[in-house]
Design an enzyme around this catalytic site. Structure first.
Site, mmCIF file in Angstrom:
data_model
loop_
_atom_site.group_PDB
_atom_site.id
_atom_site.type_symbol
_atom_site.label_atom_id
_atom_site.label_comp_id
_atom_site.label_asym_id
_atom_site.label_seq_id
_atom_site.Cartn_x
_atom_site.Cartn_y
_atom_site.Cartn_z
ATOM 1 N N GLY A 1 0.838 -1.201 0.000
ATOM 2 C CA GLY A 1 0.000 0.000 0.000
ATOM 3 C C GLY A 1 0.868 1.244 0.000
ATOM 4 O O GLY A 1 0.521 2.266 -0.613
ATOM 5 N N SER A 2 2.002 1.176 0.688
ATOM 6 C CA SER A 2 2.915 2.322 0.710
ATOM 7 C C SER A 2 3.468 2.585 -0.683
ATOM 8 O O SER A 2 3.579 3.743 -1.111
ATOM 9 C CB SER A 2 4.070 2.051 1.683
ATOM 10 O OG SER A 2 3.558 1.767 2.958
ATOM 11 N N ASP B 1 -7.415 1.284 3.835
ATOM 12 C CA ASP B 1 -8.172 0.726 4.968
ATOM 13 C C ASP B 1 -9.652 0.589 4.658
ATOM 14 O O ASP B 1 -10.449 0.383 5.579
ATOM 15 C CB ASP B 1 -8.024 1.651 6.190
ATOM 16 C CG ASP B 1 -6.611 1.685 6.719
ATOM 17 O OD1 ASP B 1 -5.799 0.874 6.259
ATOM 18 O OD2 ASP B 1 -6.328 2.539 7.579
ATOM 19 N N SER C 1 -4.123 -1.560 -0.009
ATOM 20 C CA SER C 1 -3.077 -2.394 0.587
ATOM 21 C C SER C 1 -3.621 -3.799 0.786
ATOM 22 O O SER C 1 -4.782 -3.974 1.169
ATOM 23 C CB SER C 1 -2.669 -1.831 1.956
ATOM 24 O OG SER C 1 -1.915 -2.807 2.678
ATOM 25 N N HIS D 1 -5.342 -6.123 6.333
ATOM 26 C CA HIS D 1 -6.319 -5.411 5.507
ATOM 27 C C HIS D 1 -7.449 -6.338 5.031
ATOM 28 O O HIS D 1 -7.469 -7.515 5.361
ATOM 29 C CB HIS D 1 -5.603 -4.712 4.360
ATOM 30 C CG HIS D 1 -4.712 -3.607 4.873
ATOM 31 N ND1 HIS D 1 -4.983 -2.276 4.706
ATOM 32 C CD2 HIS D 1 -3.565 -3.651 5.607
ATOM 33 C CE1 HIS D 1 -4.049 -1.549 5.307
ATOM 34 N NE2 HIS D 1 -3.171 -2.366 5.851
ATOM 35 N N ASN E 1 11.044 -0.366 -9.311
ATOM 36 C CA ASN E 1 10.397 -1.634 -9.665
ATOM 37 C C ASN E 1 9.571 -2.042 -8.460
ATOM 38 O O ASN E 1 10.116 -2.461 -7.432
ATOM 39 C CB ASN E 1 11.411 -2.714 -10.007
ATOM 40 C CG ASN E 1 10.721 -4.056 -10.265
ATOM 41 O OD1 ASN E 1 9.496 -4.146 -10.230
ATOM 42 N ND2 ASN E 1 11.502 -5.085 -10.516
#
Ligand code: PLP
Length: 442
Positions: free
Chosen positions: A88-89, A196, A217, A222, A290
């Site tokens: 998710g980041s 979320d 994410s 999650h 990547n």
């Protein structure tokens, strides 16, 4: 059937039997002895089987399962493009970086431009803004929904504002339709961190489909998981192509893995100061990364996706049970709510201990943890109080009073599909035990 496919079926049958053997060893929940997690992987034999199936392909990098997952989840949400990434980041990094592309001309976000966000959330919603040299502008959130008001966002818009990027905290949508209108009126980009909130709706429409870009994410806490993983969502072809470029080393070429010359101009274009006709496959138009996933991750995701509607229902049912049970403590606790048009696919049940209450967060968290019920803070509380953020360039509009209350008084417990009714009874009994024994405030 060939020998290979017969053997594959044998292996998968064994995997199913392996899972069943584990299930047979499970025992009934013992309150106070067994842990009540705040989140976790919920799966059955299908996830194990698709995982092994993909490992037998030994394709390893993104392949048939990735395509199935991306198409399946995009169809579920009703979004044009869903690009998987490795977290998710990473999704937030790709989504924000996309808006810095020179291909967007005057609309691109440049160093020094401002982006409206909140400080009460998860760090990697804000980090891509900082990493790209833009300036986060923080507004306060409301206690109960943990989202900012439209007025607060509007008040933060200035001549340098280029975007709004924030999360649907704990699955609660902010006022999306109204915010998108506000963004359109001011020519701002809107990025929804939907990490979320998979399955939440606002005004009948899935979150993640209102913004110019949105993210997901698939970390185990999650709504669906593939271990590590995430996705970038968009309805705009140009943004999709740029996002893919940032994800795939920054390259200009958008051929899928194993394909050549999708654009039909592989050896006939001019880029930068490269020799004319330089192979498009090796032309780089962004400072990229990547951030792709492997097909094993996607294989787990495919099996999880089939369970998503049930997972959303379970989260809503568990949240409703906790809400009903905690309502009697509303004089001491600020209960978890959502804006009127929101239909959340909740991430957790968030509780703020009222600042004037005789009980503290430490009292409640201590009692819950002692009863083996996991609690978590609302992520970082006030992000600006953390060491890494002491010297960042930023602006605060209004106060962050509620954000500071969240830092000291707020925590959450789970609503994930792994919770059973006896577990929820146990949680509520612990709250009753702590709160009913309190003397009224004098
Ligand atoms: C709102 C929000 N955004 C982004 C992330 C980052 O996701 P990941 O852990 O997959 O990098 C999280 C993680 O929980 C999150 O809660």
């Amino acid at each position: 059937m060939t020998t290979k496919s017969a053997l594959r079926q044998d292996v998968l049958a064994k995997v199913r039997a392996f899972h069943a053997a584990g299930q047979a060893e499970r025992t009934a929940f013992r309150p106070g002895q067994d842990p009540v997690h705040y989140a976790g992987r919920v799966h059955d034999a299908d996830e194990l089987m698709t995982l092994v199936d993909s490992s037998l392909d030994f394709w390893l990098t993104a392949g048939r399962f990735t395509e199935e997952f991306e198409t399946g989840l995009a169809d579920f949400l009703g979004i044009e493009t869903l690009l998987t990434v490795n977290s998710g980041s990473s999704a937030n990094l790709v989504a924000f970086s996309t808006l810095t592309s020179p291909k967007l001309g005057e609309r691109r976000i440049r160093p020094g431009d401002e982006v409206i966000t909140v400080a009460a959330g998860f760090p990697t919603t804000v980090n891509p803004i900082i990493q790209n040299g833009a300036v986060p502008v923080f507004v306060d959130v409301q206690l109960g929904t943990y989202t900012p008001t439209l007025d607060a966002i509007q008040a933060a818009i200035g001549p340098k504002t280029k975007a709004v990027m924030m999360a649907h905290t704990m699955g609660v949508p902010f006022e999306l339709r109204e915010l998108r209108d506000l963004c359109d009126r001011h020519h701002l980009w809107l990025i929804e961190d939907n990490c979320d909130a998979l399955g939440s709706r606002y005004d009948g429409q899935y979150t993640g489909t209102f913004g110019h870009l949105a993210t997901l994410s698939f970390y185990p806490a999650h709504h669906i998981t593939m271990g590590e993983g995430g996705a970038v969502l968009t309805n705009f072809d140009e943004l999709a192509r740029i996002a893919r470029s940032f994800r795939d080393w920054g390259r200009d070429c958008y051929c899928s893995g194993g394909e050549n010359n999708t654009c039909g101009k592989r050896f006939s274009q001019q880029f930068g100061t490269l020799p004319h006709g330089y192979d498009h496959k090796y032309v780089y138009s962004h400072i990229g990364y990547n951030l792709k996933i492997t097909d094993m991750q996607a294989a787990v995701g495919c099996a999880q996706l089939r369970k998503l509607p049930r997972f959303i229902d379970d989260r809503q049912r568990n949240h409703a049970r906790l809400a009903a049970g905690l309502a009697r403590h509303a004089d001491k606790l600020i209960l978890h709510t959502a804006p009127p048009k929101a239909d959340p696919s909740w991430f957790g049940y968030v509780i703020t201990v009222r600042p004037d209450s005789t009980v503290t967060r430490a009292d409640l968290v201590g009692a819950l943890e002692a009863a083996r019920i996991e609690t978590r803070n609302l992520f970082c509380g006030n992000l600006l109080r953390h060491p890494a953020y002491q010297n960042i360039s930023h602006r605060v509009v209004g106060t962050l009073d509620n954000t500071d209350i969240i830092t000291t008084n707020t925590f959450f417990i789970g609503v994930y599909p792994g919770l059973s009714d006896p577990m929820i009874d146990h949680i509520l009994a612990v709250f009753d035990g702590v709160l009913q024994s309190l003397k009224p405030k004098t």
